[in-house]
Write a protein that holds these residues in place. Structure first.
Motif, PDB file in Angstrom:
ATOM      1  N   THR A   1       0.803  -1.220   0.000  1.00 15.73           N
ATOM      2  CA  THR A   1       0.000   0.000   0.000  1.00 15.73           C
ATOM      3  C   THR A   1       0.839   1.274   0.000  1.00 15.73           C
ATOM      4  O   THR A   1       0.367   2.321  -0.421  1.00 15.73           O
ATOM      5  CB  THR A   1      -0.957   0.022   1.210  1.00 15.73           C
ATOM      6  N   SER A   2       2.072   1.219   0.501  1.00 12.91           N
ATOM      7  CA  SER A   2       2.929   2.402   0.396  1.00 12.91           C
ATOM      8  C   SER A   2       3.349   2.569  -1.061  1.00 12.91           C
ATOM      9  O   SER A   2       3.322   1.611  -1.837  1.00 12.91           O
ATOM     10  CB  SER A   2       4.166   2.245   1.280  1.00 12.91           C
ATOM     11  N   THR A   3       3.755   3.771  -1.402  1.00  8.08           N
ATOM     12  CA  THR A   3       4.123   3.997  -2.799  1.00  8.08           C
ATOM     13  C   THR A   3       5.624   3.900  -3.024  1.00  8.08           C
ATOM     14  O   THR A   3       6.062   3.569  -4.120  1.00  8.08           O
ATOM     15  CB  THR A   3       3.652   5.390  -3.268  1.00  8.08           C
ATOM     16  N   GLU A   4       6.405   4.182  -1.985  1.00  4.95           N
ATOM     17  CA  GLU A   4       7.851   4.154  -2.171  1.00  4.95           C
ATOM     18  C   GLU A   4       8.338   2.720  -2.356  1.00  4.95           C
ATOM     19  O   GLU A   4       8.015   1.843  -1.551  1.00  4.95           O
ATOM     20  CB  GLU A   4       8.551   4.793  -0.960  1.00  4.95           C
TER      21      GLU A   4
ATOM     22  N   ARG B   1       7.486   0.598  -4.456  1.00  5.54           N
ATOM     23  CA  ARG B   1       6.460  -0.381  -4.826  1.00  5.54           C
ATOM     24  C   ARG B   1       6.818  -1.041  -6.156  1.00  5.54           C
ATOM     25  O   ARG B   1       6.996  -0.362  -7.168  1.00  5.54           O
ATOM     26  CB  ARG B   1       5.096   0.308  -4.939  1.00  5.54           C
TER      27      ARG B   1
ATOM     28  N   THR C   1      -2.946  -2.389  -3.777  1.00  5.02           N
ATOM     29  CA  THR C   1      -2.163  -1.187  -3.464  1.00  5.02           C
ATOM     30  C   THR C   1      -2.986  -0.111  -2.753  1.00  5.02           C
ATOM     31  O   THR C   1      -2.561   0.431  -1.743  1.00  5.02           O
ATOM     32  CB  THR C   1      -1.570  -0.575  -4.750  1.00  5.02           C
ATOM     33  N   GLU C   2      -4.140   0.186  -3.261  1.00  2.52           N
ATOM     34  CA  GLU C   2      -4.915   1.289  -2.703  1.00  2.52           C
ATOM     35  C   GLU C   2      -5.792   0.853  -1.536  1.00  2.52           C
ATOM     36  O   GLU C   2      -6.054   1.617  -0.616  1.00  2.52           O
ATOM     37  CB  GLU C   2      -5.792   1.913  -3.790  1.00  2.52           C
TER      38      GLU C   2
ATOM     39  N   PRO D   1      -3.451  -2.397  15.799  1.00  2.00           N
ATOM     40  CA  PRO D   1      -4.200  -1.418  15.001  1.00  2.00           C
ATOM     41  C   PRO D   1      -3.491  -0.948  13.744  1.00  2.00           C
ATOM     42  O   PRO D   1      -4.053  -0.169  12.987  1.00  2.00           O
ATOM     43  CB  PRO D   1      -4.338  -0.251  15.985  1.00  2.00           C
ATOM     44  N   THR D   2      -2.247  -1.376  13.520  1.00  2.00           N
ATOM     45  CA  THR D   2      -1.521  -0.813  12.377  1.00  2.00           C
ATOM     46  C   THR D   2      -1.947  -1.481  11.073  1.00  2.00           C
ATOM     47  O   THR D   2      -2.477  -2.597  11.064  1.00  2.00           O
ATOM     48  CB  THR D   2      -0.001  -0.980  12.545  1.00  2.00           C
ATOM     49  N   GLN D   3      -1.669  -0.803  10.001  1.00  2.00           N
ATOM     50  CA  GLN D   3      -2.009  -1.354   8.683  1.00  2.00           C
ATOM     51  C   GLN D   3      -1.272  -2.676   8.447  1.00  2.00           C
ATOM     52  O   GLN D   3      -1.845  -3.629   7.897  1.00  2.00           O
ATOM     53  CB  GLN D   3      -1.623  -0.349   7.599  1.00  2.00           C
TER      54      GLN D   3
ATOM     55  N   ARG E   1       5.946  -4.233   4.005  1.00  2.00           N
ATOM     56  CA  ARG E   1       5.918  -3.188   5.025  1.00  2.00           C
ATOM     57  C   ARG E   1       7.005  -2.176   4.648  1.00  2.00           C
ATOM     58  O   ARG E   1       8.190  -2.430   4.817  1.00  2.00           O
ATOM     59  CB  ARG E   1       6.166  -3.797   6.397  1.00  2.00           C
ATOM     60  N   ALA E   2       6.569  -1.044   4.119  1.00  2.00           N
ATOM     61  CA  ALA E   2       7.529   0.007   3.772  1.00  2.00           C
ATOM     62  C   ALA E   2       7.534   1.043   4.901  1.00  2.00           C
ATOM     63  O   ALA E   2       6.550   1.138   5.629  1.00  2.00           O
ATOM     64  CB  ALA E   2       7.114   0.679   2.473  1.00  2.00           C
ATOM     65  N   TRP E   3       8.657   1.742   5.144  1.00  2.00           N
ATOM     66  CA  TRP E   3       9.806   1.814   4.303  1.00  2.00           C
ATOM     67  C   TRP E   3      10.994   1.893   5.213  1.00  2.00           C
ATOM     68  O   TRP E   3      11.097   2.804   6.003  1.00  2.00           O
ATOM     69  CB  TRP E   3       9.634   3.022   3.375  1.00  2.00           C
TER      70      TRP E   3
ATOM     71  N   ASP F   1      14.177   2.250   4.684  1.00  2.00           N
ATOM     72  CA  ASP F   1      15.386   2.804   4.071  1.00  2.00           C
ATOM     73  C   ASP F   1      15.915   3.975   4.908  1.00  2.00           C
ATOM     74  O   ASP F   1      15.744   5.131   4.554  1.00  2.00           O
ATOM     75  CB  ASP F   1      15.026   3.254   2.653  1.00  2.00           C
TER      76      ASP F   1
END
Lengths: 368, 427
Positions: free
Chosen positions: B162-165, B167, B185-186, B262-264, B287-289, B291
């Motif tokens: 679901t994160s964009t970085e 992906r 993703t969404e 409760p986290t995504q 699970r991002a991110w 880095d």
């Protein structure tokens, strides 16, 4: 003669003398040309230096290191050797506070260590917090040290006995996004009457040192960046606090909003509040040298504020609250974690990533 | 053993045959005879197995997770803690996992050489270096190809990112589009899976019945592979449409939802368990991110708290449901992080000496394989590359890593040429 050398007089008298001398010297700073404020010395190391304080009655400094050590460094010698204190911490040493002839260090091991500065031995070690201790300050008027930690507690310690005097918080343990919060910053007002604490999500609380009750609160939410979409974690927080010399204003340091939270690429950010009215008086953001404001120093008898910190490198930013402008800016190769003026208030001593630096005004033709 | 990609025993038939064999009824001697065949025995060994890959996108630090070096200049501020396995210590940031290592093997000796996000992702998700002209399948597609049934009603391969970085979508490569992932993703609910509101369910069912009758009549007169394929696809779409409930965690009790937190990431791992329970062979939860070029330690305080809580919850849940022995849980990213701490208190990309974990199915828990030097800069024992890791994952699932897929006339092994499973961590 050493200006701040100890003379036998009552504590408060000595504090007043020291303060007035320092203000006198600091006012001299204002007459100097900032363009002549230069790095005059660099002492490299392999560790990260998080904390720096003047060594009482010596021309040397105390350092807190990532190797869990507390050190003395004599900067008057050509090739200074660091002398390691015996005993102490098990993790990064993140703060050192000095009061009279004693020093107390704090660390990520959750411990406070009282040091005998004559023998360089640990006199007392206290398991003070359940999580990383971020900062410690002294409150001479209460003969106390105050620590803040990621257990989100602010705790007050008797300087002599080491007993816990007070324990309070106004900071949530979790961020609004269900992750651990952190309590980074604490400051004591020059008159010793107030304590301020600041956390990861931008909340500040001000406490009365006579009752340890909360007196006021402020919000600086810009300093906390939660990225819900691209990277789904957070960065930032209030990293530094400092009361103005008359204690009426509170400067809050951190970073502005960050787009790429992999890095400290946000603008360095400073906000100044009239904390009793709860109004924000000034906002300074700079994008030339980015990152966190790790420490704030008000220049006495002036409207100047020095903010230091950095990203991968360090910055020294001088702001003027009278003109709402940056007076001067410089930087160094290492992220700056802490600064202190030397005992004569002539040089700025900088603790940074893998180095100590000395910054001072080069002599002008007028001075020669 | 060479296998045509299109040939695979039906998972449900397989389980049916296994049940007959297990009961000893031997009513259908042909099926019992089938059980004695090596190929069938291998498929039986694979039956009902699943993989849940916890993809630590961006690259988690091995020093703040599975290979701590406290007290060293590279070690960072965190302590190490004793786990439930004597002699094995991990970072204090993983307290829940420290008491759950009975089911987990740690590999501390990955040397995958590539420290660029895009290229490293491809190496770690295909198990080999890119080769011009060949689209290698990603891990999820390989597992789906090996474990999925042709007529499954559930997806074979689900990815949640679901994160964009960072992906990046997995691909089936030469295995064919049949094994591409359902890529979320969404939203955690698949898009375009619901029946149009303008069509009643009874209409939909009647259309399916009509289609089936016509197809059967057609097939009786003229057998045609295209029509068979169309029928299969149609049935599969019907199945997928009926599996949307698997993505709906509202159907779980509040107690179970609290268990995952409760986290995504927690919610996605709960969905992953629901999918595995329903027979989905491969689920990847990204699970991002991770880095952490700046403020590495605070990033890991945040993200390790999430990983520790959710991974422990997932393993506990799988164990309580009796699923852990047939579900392989993997933590992996594209690389680790530098031992050297940079000026922003960050760690940069590092692929020369890093860690991952395997838990559950086919794994000898409570083990550590490989060793790095005292500063974590090099591997000093048990160097492992991506191919070896893939071979180990496949072997843990009962799949022969040397099994070859024919790409035209070229045989390509499931795990890269020359790779070997790490026997020391296999059950």
């Amino acid at each position: 003669m050493h200006l701040f050398s100890a003379v036998p007089m009552p504590l408060m008298d000595r504090m007043i003398l020291r303060s007035s001398l320092k203000e006198m010297i600091m006012s001299d700073v204002l007459t100097r040309d900032m363009k002549n404020f230069k790095r005059t010395r660099e002492v490299r190391s392999t560790d990260i230096l998080f904390a720096i304080a003047n060594y009482p009655d010596r021309k040397s400094v105390l350092l807190g290191s990532s190797d869990a050590g507390v050190y003395e460094l004599d900067l008057t010698t050509e090739k200074p050797d660091r002398i390691k204190f015996s005993g102490g911490h098990r993790s990064y040493v993140t703060g050192i506070a000095v009061m009279e002839s004693q020093a107390v260090s704090c660390g990520y091991d959750g411990q406070l260590v009282w040091w005998d500065l004559q023998t360089r031995q640990a006199m007392r070690t206290i398991n003070a917090h359940g999580k990383w201790i971020r900062r410690i300050v002294s409150v001479p008027s209460r003969n106390a040290f105050v620590s803040v930690a990621d257990d989100m507690r602010c705790r007050v310690w008797d300087a002599v006995s080491g007993e816990r005097i007070a324990d309070f918080t106004d900071h949530d343990a979790m961020t609004p996004h269900h992750f651990p919060s952190m309590l980074y910053a604490v400051a004591a007002s020059p008159d010793g009457r107030w304590i301020a604490t600041g956390d990861r999500v931008g909340h500040v609380a001000i406490w009365d040192t006579q009752t340890w009750a909360k007196k006021a609160e402020l919000e600086a939410p810009v300093m906390y960046t939660w990225d819900p979409k691209a990277r789904r974690h957070s960065i930032g927080g209030i990293r530094s606090l400092a009361f103005s010399p008359d204690s009426s204003q509170l400067a809050v340091g951190g970073t502005g909003k960050i787009n790429n939270i992999d890095h400290l690429e946000g603008r360095s950010r400073l906000e100044v509040f009239d904390w009793q009215k709860g109004t924000r008086l000034h906002e300074f953001e700079d994008e030339k040298r980015k990152g966190l404001v790790e420490q704030i120093v008000w220049i006495p008898e002036s409207t100047w504020i020095l903010a230091v910190g950095g990203d991968n490198k360090g910055f020294l930013n001088f702001f003027d609250t009278a003109t709402n402008a940056m007076l001067h800016q410089d930087g160094c190769e290492g992220h700056i974690h802490g600064v202190t003026w030397d005992a004569n208030a002539a040089s700025l001593l900088v603790a940074a990533h893998e180095r100590v630096e000395v910054w001072a005004w080069e002599k002008t033709p007028f001075e020669n | 053993m060479k296998v045509d990609p299109s040939v695979c025993l039906n998972r449900r038939q397989l389980l049916g045959a296994a049940a007959i064999g297990a009961s000893g009824l031997a009513a259908n001697m042909a099926q019992v005879e089938l059980l004695s065949q090596p190929a069938f025995a291998e498929q039986l060994q694979q039956a009902d197995k699943s993989v849940i890959l916890l993809w630590l996108a961006g690259g988690a630090s091995q020093l703040e997770t599975w290979d701590p070096k406290p007290g060293r200049p590279t070690g960072g501020p965190f302590a190490k803690i004793q786990t439930c396995i004597p002699g094995i210590e991990i970072s204090e940031l993983l307290p829940k996992m420290s008491s759950r290592l009975h089911e987990t093997a740690i590999i501390r000796s990955l040397n995958t050489k590539i420290a660029d996000h895009g290229q490293a992702y491809e190496v770690m998700d295909t198990g080999r270096i890119r080769e011009p002209g060949v689209q290698f399948p990603h891990l999820g597609a390989i597992i789906a190809h090996q474990l999925a049934s042709t007529h499954s009603d559930v997806p074979d391969y689900v990815e949640m990112y679901t994160s964009t970085e960072g992906r990046r979508k997995g691909a089936a490569g030469y295995l064919g589009a049949r094994y591409n992932p359902m890529f979320l993703t969404e939203s955690m609910m698949p898009e375009n899976l619901k029946r149009l509101e303008s069509i009643q369910d009874v209409d939909h069912q009647e259309r399916a019945d009509l289609q089936r009758i016509l197809s059967q009549q057609f097939s009786m007169k003229l057998r045609n592979n295209v029509v068979d394929s169309h029928n299969t696809a149609f049935q599969r779409v019907r199945g997928l449409m009926s599996s949307d409930y698997l993505f709906d965690i509202e159907r779980e009790s509040q107690t179970m939802r609290d268990h995952y937190g409760p986290t995504q990431f927690g919610e996605q791992c709960l969905i992953a368990r629901r999918l595995a329970e329903a027979g989905v062979p491969f689920v990847k939860v990204a699970r991002a991110w991770w880095d952490s070029h700046g403020q590495n330690f605070e990033t890991h305080q945040e993200l390790c708290a999430d990983l520790d809580f959710v991974m422990a919850a997932l393993l506990d849940d799988l164990k309580q449901r009796g699923m852990l022995e047939r579900t392989l849980v993997i933590t992996l990213g594209e690389f680790g992080r530098t031992p050297q701490i940079n000026g922003s208190l960050g760690r940069d990309h590092f692929a020369s000496a890093w860690s991952c974990t395997l838990s559950g199915c086919g794994i000898r828990g409570g083990t550590v394989y490989g060793k790095t030097d005292e500063d974590g800069k090099t591997v000093v024992e048990g160097e492992t590359n991506a191919g070896d890791l893939f071979a180990t994952i496949l072997a843990a699932l009962g799949i022969d890593p040397k099994k070859e897929i024919m790409l035209g006339s070229r045989p390509i092994p499931l795990a890269d040429f020359g790779s070997k499973p790490i026997q020391e961590i296999l059950a």
